[in-house]
Design a protein around this motif. Structure first.
Motif, PDB file in Angstrom:
ATOM      1  N   HIS A  76      -3.782  -4.954  -5.540  1.00  0.00           N
ATOM      2  CA  HIS A  76      -4.800  -3.981  -5.146  1.00  0.00           C
ATOM      3  C   HIS A  76      -6.076  -4.673  -4.649  1.00  0.00           C
ATOM      4  O   HIS A  76      -7.195  -4.330  -5.052  1.00  0.00           O
ATOM      5  N   ASN A 110      -9.729   2.216   4.792  1.00  0.00           N
ATOM      6  CA  ASN A 110      -9.157   0.996   4.213  1.00  0.00           C
ATOM      7  C   ASN A 110      -9.526  -0.236   5.029  1.00  0.00           C
ATOM      8  O   ASN A 110      -8.771  -1.198   5.092  1.00  0.00           O
ATOM      9  N   PRO A 114      -3.025   5.023   3.735  1.00  0.00           N
ATOM     10  CA  PRO A 114      -4.138   4.171   4.170  1.00  0.00           C
ATOM     11  C   PRO A 114      -4.491   4.393   5.641  1.00  0.00           C
ATOM     12  O   PRO A 114      -3.624   4.724   6.447  1.00  0.00           O
ATOM     13  N   CYS A 163       0.863  -1.172   0.000  1.00  0.00           N
ATOM     14  CA  CYS A 163       0.000   0.000   0.000  1.00  0.00           C
ATOM     15  C   CYS A 163       0.904   1.228   0.000  1.00  0.00           C
ATOM     16  O   CYS A 163       2.133   1.101   0.073  1.00  0.00           O
TER      17      CYS A 163
END
Length: 306
Positions: free
Chosen positions: A234, A263, A171, A124
């Protein structure tokens, strides 16, 4: 006359093994099924559609182990719809040794290494912070392997400079995460050793396969932070996307639809002790069933050695 051992893949029961049904004992024996798979026995209708006809079970070295039936309601904290792939973890190791360099000559003959990645990156966005007392016109990432395997890179500043835009957010995995400080993404002309770099296209599913790639800012600028994401599939929770959670009780039953704000997702009032399936209703096809153990997702159907 045939029974099928099926695992749940991309929204349907898919056969991975078969056996002849014993009508007297109402049983079927499956051979050569990988240890660790969680699935169900199925028959088929005239169209070839798999029809579940048993309880869910996991293949073990000794045979099989039934999963439990849905139990009391529980709360769930979800981070992904598909496990982190082993291949992506292997690719992550190739990023170790990648250098962030600054230079004032376009051929980087006077380059200075500002930071060297010494460990694998999270799948991420994350920030790499380094000392940089000087300003440089050119900045780049230089791979030790000839393939960056980086999905996204942002050169960022604490100050809003002409032509800069808001940096992509980091995130947020819990509601207790601190409020993020605002940073700004600096723009310049892209550079790379080979054309076609995807390093700055704002698409997490593409990646740079160049040996090096960076930016020409037209004048010296002082940068001491980059926001970076390695090549990845992803499959985490994407803010703004809508998700639907299902649980198994002889059939898939919806536990509700949510639009992700952060997230992660939080579900309440979901039956415990069964199999779950999280579906992104907006993007992507990769989904994998999971069980929920001690507050964490444990994804199924990753074969193990017997």
């Amino acid at each position: 006359n045939l029974g099928w051992f099926c695992v749940f893949i991309r929204g349907r029961w898919s056969p991975t093994g078969w056996g002849v049904i014993n009508r007297e004992t109402r049983c079927v024996r499956f051979e050569n099924i990988p240890v660790g798979l969680t699935g169900i026995a199925c028959t088929t209708d005239q169209s070839g559609t798999m029809i579940p006809c048993s309880r869910m079970f996991t293949v073990t070295a000794g045979g099989m182990e039934y999963t439990g039936l849905p139990g009391e309601e529980t709360s769930m904290y979800l981070l992904r719809k598909f496990h982190v792939k082993e291949r992506m973890l292997d690719i992550g190791h190739t990023i170790i040794g990648t250098r962030i360099q600054g230079a004032n000559r376009s051929d980087f003959s006077d380059s200075v290494t500002l930071y060297t990645i010494s460990d694998t990156l999270q799948v991420c966005f994350q920030d790499l912070v380094f000392d940089n007392p000087s300003g440089y016109r050119y900045y780049r990432l230089l791979s030790p392997t000839g393939n960056l395997n980086i999905a996204e890179l942002e050169f960022i500043s604490e100050r809003k400079l002409p032509g800069s835009v808001q940096a992509s957010p980091l995130p947020v995995f819990t509601k207790n995460d601190p409020v993020q400080k605002s940073y700004y993404r600096l723009w310049g002309d892209t550079l790379s050793d080979r054309p076609g770099s995807k390093l700055f296209d704002a698409d997490m599913l593409t990646w740079s396969a160049q040996g090096w790639a960076g930016m020409d800012f037209g004048r010296p600028v002082r940068i001491n932070r980059v926001r970076i994401a390695p090549r990845n599939a992803h499959n985490g929770i994407v803010p703004g996307d809508s998700y639907q959670l299902f649980y198994w009780n002889g059939e898939w039953i919806s536990a509700g639809i949510q639009q992700a704000e952060y997230n992660f997702l939080e579900y309440t009032g979901v039956p415990s002790n069964t199999l779950y399936w999280l579906k992104n209703l907006d993007h992507g096809e990769e989904e994998q069933p999971f069980i929920y153990v001690n507050g964490k997702q444990v994804f199924c159907n990753q074969p193990q050695e017997p």
